[in-house]
Scaffold this active site. Structure first.
Site, PDB file in Angstrom:
ATOM      1  N   HIS A   1     -13.279  -6.333   3.592  1.00  0.00           N
ATOM      2  CA  HIS A   1     -12.780  -5.390   4.912  1.00  0.00           C
ATOM      3  C   HIS A   1     -12.144  -6.090   6.020  1.00  0.00           C
ATOM      4  CE1 HIS A   1     -12.201  -2.067   7.098  1.00  0.00           C
ATOM      5  NE2 HIS A   1     -12.337  -2.870   7.893  1.00  0.00           N
TER       6      HIS A   1
ATOM      7  N   TYR B   1      -7.870  -6.588   8.437  1.00  0.00           N
ATOM      8  CA  TYR B   1      -7.349  -6.786   9.696  1.00  0.00           C
ATOM      9  C   TYR B   1      -6.777  -8.031   9.966  1.00  0.00           C
ATOM     10  CZ  TYR B   1      -9.687  -2.688  10.806  1.00  0.00           C
ATOM     11  OH  TYR B   1     -10.180  -1.408  10.738  1.00  0.00           O
TER      12      TYR B   1
ATOM     13  N   HIS C   1      -3.874   5.532   0.501  1.00  0.00           N
ATOM     14  CA  HIS C   1      -3.923   5.147   2.127  1.00  0.00           C
ATOM     15  C   HIS C   1      -3.554   3.759   2.360  1.00  0.00           C
ATOM     16  CE1 HIS C   1      -6.623   4.265   5.620  1.00  0.00           C
ATOM     17  NE2 HIS C   1      -7.140   3.053   4.816  1.00  0.00           N
ATOM     18  N   PHE C   2      -3.883   2.838   1.300  1.00  0.00           N
ATOM     19  CA  PHE C   2      -3.445   1.340   1.823  1.00  0.00           C
ATOM     20  C   PHE C   2      -1.937   1.024   1.581  1.00  0.00           C
ATOM     21  CE2 PHE C   2      -6.039   0.465  -2.251  1.00  0.00           C
ATOM     22  CZ  PHE C   2      -4.834   0.272  -3.017  1.00  0.00           C
ATOM     23  N   HIS C   3      -1.485   2.004   1.021  1.00  0.00           N
ATOM     24  CA  HIS C   3       0.193   1.790   0.966  1.00  0.00           C
ATOM     25  C   HIS C   3       0.838   2.237   2.342  1.00  0.00           C
ATOM     26  CE1 HIS C   3      -0.088   0.951  -3.326  1.00  0.00           C
ATOM     27  NE2 HIS C   3       0.965   0.114  -3.150  1.00  0.00           N
TER      28      HIS C   3
ATOM     29  N   ARG D   1      -7.691   5.531  -9.517  1.00  0.00           N
ATOM     30  CA  ARG D   1      -6.614   4.472  -9.227  1.00  0.00           C
ATOM     31  C   ARG D   1      -7.001   3.334 -10.311  1.00  0.00           C
ATOM     32  NH1 ARG D   1      -9.473   0.803  -4.892  1.00  0.00           N
ATOM     33  NH2 ARG D   1      -7.908  -0.640  -5.162  1.00  0.00           N
ATOM     34  N   ARG D   2      -6.290   2.477 -10.531  1.00  0.00           N
ATOM     35  CA  ARG D   2      -6.436   1.299 -11.180  1.00  0.00           C
ATOM     36  C   ARG D   2      -6.468   1.692 -12.788  1.00  0.00           C
ATOM     37  NH1 ARG D   2     -10.698  -2.715  -8.283  1.00  0.00           N
ATOM     38  NH2 ARG D   2      -9.123  -3.542  -7.173  1.00  0.00           N
TER      39      ARG D   2
HETATM   40  C1  HEM Z   1       8.014  -1.330  -4.096  1.00  0.00           C
HETATM   41  C2  HEM Z   1       7.037  -1.108  -3.503  1.00  0.00           C
HETATM   42  C3  HEM Z   1       5.527  -0.671  -4.193  1.00  0.00           C
HETATM   43  C4  HEM Z   1       5.360   0.215  -5.295  1.00  0.00           C
HETATM   44  C5  HEM Z   1       6.119   0.916  -6.164  1.00  0.00           C
HETATM   45  C6  HEM Z   1       3.845   0.092  -5.570  1.00  0.00           C
HETATM   46  C7  HEM Z   1       3.085   0.874  -6.410  1.00  0.00           C
HETATM   47  C8  HEM Z   1       1.926   0.736  -6.524  1.00  0.00           C
HETATM   48  C9  HEM Z   1       1.048   1.370  -7.576  1.00  0.00           C
HETATM   49  C10 HEM Z   1       1.427   2.650  -8.375  1.00  0.00           C
HETATM   50  C11 HEM Z   1      -0.582   1.121  -7.533  1.00  0.00           C
HETATM   51  C12 HEM Z   1      -1.317   1.604  -8.127  1.00  0.00           C
HETATM   52  C13 HEM Z   1      -1.804   1.076  -9.599  1.00  0.00           C
HETATM   53  C14 HEM Z   1      -2.876   1.750  -9.904  1.00  0.00           C
HETATM   54  O1  HEM Z   1      -4.099   1.924  -9.274  1.00  0.00           O
HETATM   55  O2  HEM Z   1      -3.274   2.106 -11.000  1.00  0.00           O
HETATM   56  C15 HEM Z   1      -0.479   0.014  -6.452  1.00  0.00           C
HETATM   57  C16 HEM Z   1      -1.538  -0.743  -6.058  1.00  0.00           C
HETATM   58  C17 HEM Z   1      -1.305  -1.470  -5.330  1.00  0.00           C
HETATM   59  N1  HEM Z   1      -0.490  -1.833  -4.214  1.00  0.00           N
HETATM   60 FE1  HEM Z   1       1.427  -1.347  -4.357  1.00  0.00          FE
HETATM   61  N2  HEM Z   1       3.280  -0.553  -4.361  1.00  0.00           N
HETATM   62  C18 HEM Z   1       4.407  -1.232  -3.529  1.00  0.00           C
HETATM   63  C19 HEM Z   1       4.234  -1.955  -2.649  1.00  0.00           C
HETATM   64  C20 HEM Z   1       3.201  -2.556  -2.055  1.00  0.00           C
HETATM   65  C21 HEM Z   1       2.939  -3.284  -0.952  1.00  0.00           C
HETATM   66  C22 HEM Z   1       4.236  -3.877  -0.022  1.00  0.00           C
HETATM   67  C23 HEM Z   1       1.813  -3.704  -0.932  1.00  0.00           C
HETATM   68  C24 HEM Z   1       0.940  -4.714   0.099  1.00  0.00           C
HETATM   69  C25 HEM Z   1       1.428  -5.269   0.820  1.00  0.00           C
HETATM   70  C26 HEM Z   1       0.986  -3.063  -1.900  1.00  0.00           C
HETATM   71  C27 HEM Z   1      -0.124  -3.206  -2.306  1.00  0.00           C
HETATM   72  C28 HEM Z   1      -1.084  -2.672  -3.447  1.00  0.00           C
HETATM   73  C29 HEM Z   1      -2.362  -3.078  -3.527  1.00  0.00           C
HETATM   74  C30 HEM Z   1      -3.210  -4.118  -2.968  1.00  0.00           C
HETATM   75  C31 HEM Z   1      -2.784  -2.037  -4.714  1.00  0.00           C
HETATM   76  C32 HEM Z   1      -4.023  -2.119  -5.325  1.00  0.00           C
HETATM   77  C33 HEM Z   1      -4.271  -3.128  -6.574  1.00  0.00           C
HETATM   78  C34 HEM Z   1      -5.545  -2.895  -7.238  1.00  0.00           C
HETATM   79  O3  HEM Z   1      -5.927  -1.770  -7.557  1.00  0.00           O
HETATM   80  O4  HEM Z   1      -6.099  -3.784  -7.767  1.00  0.00           O
HETATM   81  N3  HEM Z   1       1.987  -2.365  -2.866  1.00  0.00           N
HETATM   82  N4  HEM Z   1       0.938  -0.017  -6.024  1.00  0.00           N
HETATM   83 CU   LIG Z   2     -12.712  -1.471   4.680  1.00  0.00          CU
END
Ligand code: HEM
Ligand SMILES: [Cu+2]
Ligand SMILES: [Cu+2]
Lengths: 595, 264, 65
Positions: free
Chosen positions: A232, A236, A383-385, A446-447
């Site tokens: 968490h 921050y 949310h986190f996006h 998710r995931r």
């Molecule tokens: C081109 C831009 C981006 C696209 C298209 C994108 C797309 C996605 C998608 C579809 C997922 C979900 C995958 C799943 O849960 O099956 C994901 C997960 C995630 N994204 Fe992005 N994202 C983008 C940019 C970013 C940025 C800028 C960050 C953070 C700085 C970020 C952080 C994350 C994180 C932490 C996860 C979770 C990974 C996990 O569940 O282990 N994403 N993203």
């Molecule tokens: Cu948290």
């Protein structure tokens, strides 16, 4: 010799070089992460699948780690270095030390990154498709954990570097208030030191020895809880640098002053003391943790909304101040007087707007029992996006347009491309994130490589799953295009020649300055002590109870994926290295003492 | 420290929001009785679920008039039992554990959602008022086949629900003139008594027998068939109890194999 | 002046005592209303309407207190 401009690079050429290195590392990670992002978006939604679904998780691990570990943290060590040197008006104490921590971070993330990417090929037995949360008994290659450790140690040393600057400065300016940017860096780092104890314990005491085969088993609930102890507050760690930009840069580009320096300090103090004792809110649905502990974590979490809500006021009021000085009038009419054609301003303002939207999903995530509705659904990803993926990422991209000239001495390649880029990110994220939130409410997990099941379908009351998938895919493509524009600008700027017509290296002044802030706010020892006490309150009993129930090393369980051959080799190497390091560092001293 | 009046107003408003959020959640817990997954269950050994009273045989059990318990095991990449079947109008407590890594047990489109951690047992009590069919997904990454991990939860009409188990033991081969026996065991895993009819159909002829099986008991009904009437050859039979059915083939032969002859 | 971040055309200097961020108050008041409304909607419509929900035996509920 006289220089025409007062850019950062003119005053601190050596530091500018370190910051450049940090920025370029950060952008490299952003590029990789972006590619993986669009691959997984198209795969999940079913629009275009060219990888095996089993490899999806390697992609997702890379996306998560590269974006939220390397992209964000490399960028923030860059701006923290800028903040400390600029606001104390002194260079780093020892440049070799500064390059040292940068190098350690770079080596660390390379090790982890290679371990992850090796998962794509069968040529090696190395892999670490464990996602950025690496929950045991899923097991990654030791190199993955080792890399993370080195990276984190690098950030610790970076913090030492900034503290050294501050101590040296304090020696010369005993009666002065800590300049606001430095204050923000120091409080953030104190928070980070406390927070990373959790992940350090998880890795060093359990996961790394376990992956090397030194211990047989781990307690999955314990390592998971230690992860969230860190997991968490790490959000921050990403967010506070973005806040810093909103406090010290945004008012300036709006044409105004920071509304209140004292409140900015209060906000960062609140983050320092409240960020860590909340991690259990990620475990509302974990068996093995009593409901009472979950309730305490929720209360702390809800109060942690306060600094963000206060920030919203102060930052908007600072923008409004700029707008009014520029002739803006009315209740809402002043908004038109803001410099919307400036990508630095617009990017940050849109990032802030999206963060306000994230406040909505955040309050839902913070709620204890309502977590049954959203836990681990696509809602959370939506949310986190908005938070790290936009409030932080878009702020970082926007301020890059200000920083890049400062640290390269070159004019920005194109302001209009930059403006297009930040707006495109906003639009793309609106599509993607909104649809993710809605899909999550229908139960879409998710995931998951293929959230399409044989036995049932998700039912939408309004619209359809197909429509949501389309919006997610569209959003993902727009975001990718936005990244392309961003890199075009970074590269284009790099190819420009030196310019002597750059804005001066300055940050925003204040309407209500540090002289209005009670002295106690600068008492970092006090706030750190309170933070530690709160952490002890929040975590002692849950941790004791988890260990008491499941044992320190947990039940008999097979690691998964099961261990690999090169592990033994690495185990040997690590042992060797550790012994070598010990010998060279402490042993001579020790021997001296013994003799 | 001088704070602008407007900012004080906002500070108070923000605190009102925060306290309001906490109050709502507390109302959900105390007023509506929504419980969190907690630490009420003892830990288990994930490697020894085979010897565990509850999890060796994942199943649904009736424990009270309208009360059931479901013992569910999650493992890569499946849930058992699958489907889970419970009646409408009942209160079901799920006990969910994992045999290997961390999974989740999440019933799509409902608030039934828990992490499943090896060594820990998650419990959730849920009231099912209406019949319906739900999908169960694992929403925590658990390995390369994670996306294939799914199950079903069927909430069936109360009067269509039973926990009857039918097992039939029948002769395969009989000599003409001898009697063939078909033993039909009806197990009633519900608590209430089960009144039903066991029917045997063989060669178009139907025999029926009413049985009453007490809760938790098994009753065996034996049908004897005179093979002289059937004549030589294969005869298909079907045993039916409510919706359950078992079938097989009885072969009537002139003479059984030699070994048997030697005995005589 | 630079081409990069053109200093915004500032027409007047407003200092702390003459500045009332009334626009901010208006915006943030709006935000407050939106948040409060959405919270009620999410909790009472989306969440409580998403039955079945996990209920405890009476004992667990008391356990909270
Ligand atoms: C081109 C831009 C981006 C696209 C298209 C994108 C797309 C996605 C998608 C579809 C997922 C979900 C995958 C799943 O849960 O099956 C994901 C997960 C995630 N994204 Fe992005 N994202 C983008 C940019 C970013 C940025 C800028 C960050 C953070 C700085 C970020 C952080 C994350 C994180 C932490 C996860 C979770 C990974 C996990 O569940 O282990 N994403 N993203
Ligand atoms: Cu948290
Ligand atoms: Cu799974």
């Amino acid at each position: 010799m006289m220089t025409m401009s007062n850019a950062y690079i003119d005053d601190f050429p050596a530091e500018a070089k370190v910051i450049r290195a940090a920025f370029y590392s950060s952008f490299f990670a952003l590029a990789l992460g972006g590619v993986f992002g669009v691959i997984q978006t198209l795969h999940r939604t079913g629009y275009y699948r060219f990888i095996d679904s089993a490899d999806y998780y390697t992609v997702l691990t890379a996306h998560g780690v590269f974006l939220v570990i390397s992209f964000t943290i490399f960028f923030l060590v860059g701006i923290f270095t800028w903040a400390v040197t600029t606001s104390l008006d002194r260079g780093v104490e020892d440049l070799r030390f500064t390059w040292g921590w940068y190098g350690l971070m770079a080596i660390g993330i390379t090790l982890s990154g290679v371990a992850i990417l090796a998962g794509f090929t069968d040529a090696t037995d190395i892999s670490a498709s464990v996602l950025f949360t690496f929950y045991a008994p899923l097991q990654g290659h030791p190199m993955f954990y080792l890399g993370l450790v080195l990276f984190v140690v690098g950030t610790w040393l970076a913090g030492v570097d900034w503290f050294r600057s501050w101590w040296a400065w304090k020696g010369e300016n005993p009666d002065e208030r800590i300049p606001l940017p430095t204050f923000m860096v120091l409080t953030t780092m104190l928070m980070w030191y406390i927070a990373t104890l959790g992940v350090a314990a998880a890795i060093l005491l359990f996961l790394l020895p376990w992956s090397l085969g030194w211990i047989e088993t781990v307690n999955p609930l314990l390592t998971r809880t230690l992860f969230w102890f860190f997991g968490h507050p790490v959000v921050y760690f990403w967010l506070m640098p973005a806040y810093m930009m909103w406090y010290v840069l945004l008012p300036k580009v709006s044409g105004g002053k920071l509304f209140s320096d004292p409140l900015a300090r209060v906000v960062f103090v609140l983050f320092l003391i409240l960020s860590v004792p909340t991690g259990i809110h990620h475990q509302y649905l974990d068996p093995g943790i009593a409901e009472g502990f979950k309730f305490i974590a929720m209360t702390n979490t809800m109060f942690l909304l306060l600094p963000s809500l206060l920030t919203a006021f102060t930052v908007v009021a600072s923008m409004e101040h700029g707008a009014r000085q520029r002739g803006g009038t009315g209740y809402f009419g002043w908004l038109k007087a803001l410099p919307w054609r400036d990508p630095v301003f617009t990017g940050m303002a849109l990032a802030g707007l999206m963060f306000a939207a994230a406040g909505f999903s955040g309050m839902v995530n913070a709620g204890m029992n309502i977590n049954y509705l959203v836990h681990n659904t696509f809602w959370v990803v939506g949310h986190f996006h908005l938070t790290v993926g936009t409030a932080v990422a878009l702020t970082f991209m926007a301020v890059t347009y200000w920083f890049l000239p400062q640290v390269t001495g070159k004019a920005l390649w194109s302001r209009s491309v930059a403006l297009g880029q930040v707006v495109l990110w906003f639009v793309g994220m609106t599509f993607m994130s909104n649809a993710m939130h809605r899909a999550g409410l229908l139960g879409v997990p998710r995931r998951t490589a293929e959230p399409q099941y044989d036995g049932f379908e998700f039912e939408a009351a309004v619209g359809s799953i197909g429509e949501l998938q389309a919006q997610i895919a569209l959003g993902g493509i727009l975001l990718t295009l936005s990244l392309v524009l961003f890199f075009a600008n970074v590269i284009g700027t790099g190819l420009n020649g030196r310019s002597d017509d750059l804005p001066a290296n300055e940050y925003a002044g204040t309407l209500s300055g540090p002289e209005d802030a009670p002295l106690v706010l600068d008492n970092l020892k006090l706030w750190t002590a309170i933070a530690i006490v709160l952490v002890i309150f929040a975590y002692t009993f849950p941790l004791l109870s988890i260990v008491d129930r499941g044992g320190l090393f947990g039940p008999e369980l097979n690691p998964f994926p099961v261990s690999i051959e090169s592990v033994t080799l690495l185990a040997f190497a690590v042992e060797h290295l550790a012994v070598g390091a010990l010998e060279s560092l402490s042993l001579p001293g020790l021997l001296e003492v013994i003799r | 420290m001088n704070i602008h009046t407007y900012e004080k107003v906002w500070l108070i408003a923000a605190l009102v929001l925060i306290v309001g959020f906490i109050a709502t959640v507390t109302y959900g817990s105390v007023g509506l009785g929504i419980a969190m997954i907690d630490d009420s269950e003892e830990t288990v050994e994930p490697g020894e679920l085979g010897e565990d009273e509850r999890f060796a045989d994942p199943r649904v059990e009736q424990v009270g008039e309208n009360e059931y318990e479901a013992y569910v095991v999650a493992q890569t990449f499946m849930f058992s039992p699958d489907p889970i079947e419970v009646p409408a109008g009942s209160e079901v407590t799920f006990y969910v554990t994992s045999r290997d890594v961390i999974h989740s047990f999440s019933v799509a489109g409902t608030n039934i959602n828990t992490m499943v951690i090896p060594g820990e047992v998650a419990t959730m009590t849920v009231e099912f008022d209406e019949p319906g069919e739900y999908g169960v997904v694992c929403n925590e990454y658990c390995g390369s086949g994670h996306h294939n991990m799914e199950g079903q939860l069927h909430v069936v009409e109360e009067d269509e629900f039973d926990m009857t188990e039918l097992s039939v033991e029948a002769d395969d081969e009989v000599e003409t003139g001898d009697e063939a026996t078909i033993d039909v065991a009806v197990e009633n895993r519900m608590l209430e008594e089960l009144e039903t009819t066991v029917t045997l159909e063989i060669d178009g002829e139907t025999f029926g027998e009413d049985v009453t099986v007490a809760g938790g008991e098994t009753e065996t009904t034996t049908f004897t068939v005179d093979t002289a009437d059937l004549g030589e050859g294969d005869h298909d039979w079907t045993v039916t109890v409510d919706d359950y059915e078992d079938s097989g083939t009885l072969t009537v032969v002139d003479e059984l194999e030699e070994e048997d002859d030697d005995d005589e | 002046m630079s081409r990069l971040t053109e200093e915004p055309a500032q027409r007047q200097e407003i200092d702390h005592d003459e500045y009332d961020p009334i626009g901010t108050l208006a915006l943030i008041g709006l935000y407050f209303l939106i948040l409060a409304f959405l919270w009620v909607f999410m909790y009472f419509v989306e969440f409580l309407g998403n039955e079945p929900t996990v209920v405890g035996g009476f004992v667990t509920v008391v356990g909270v207190l």
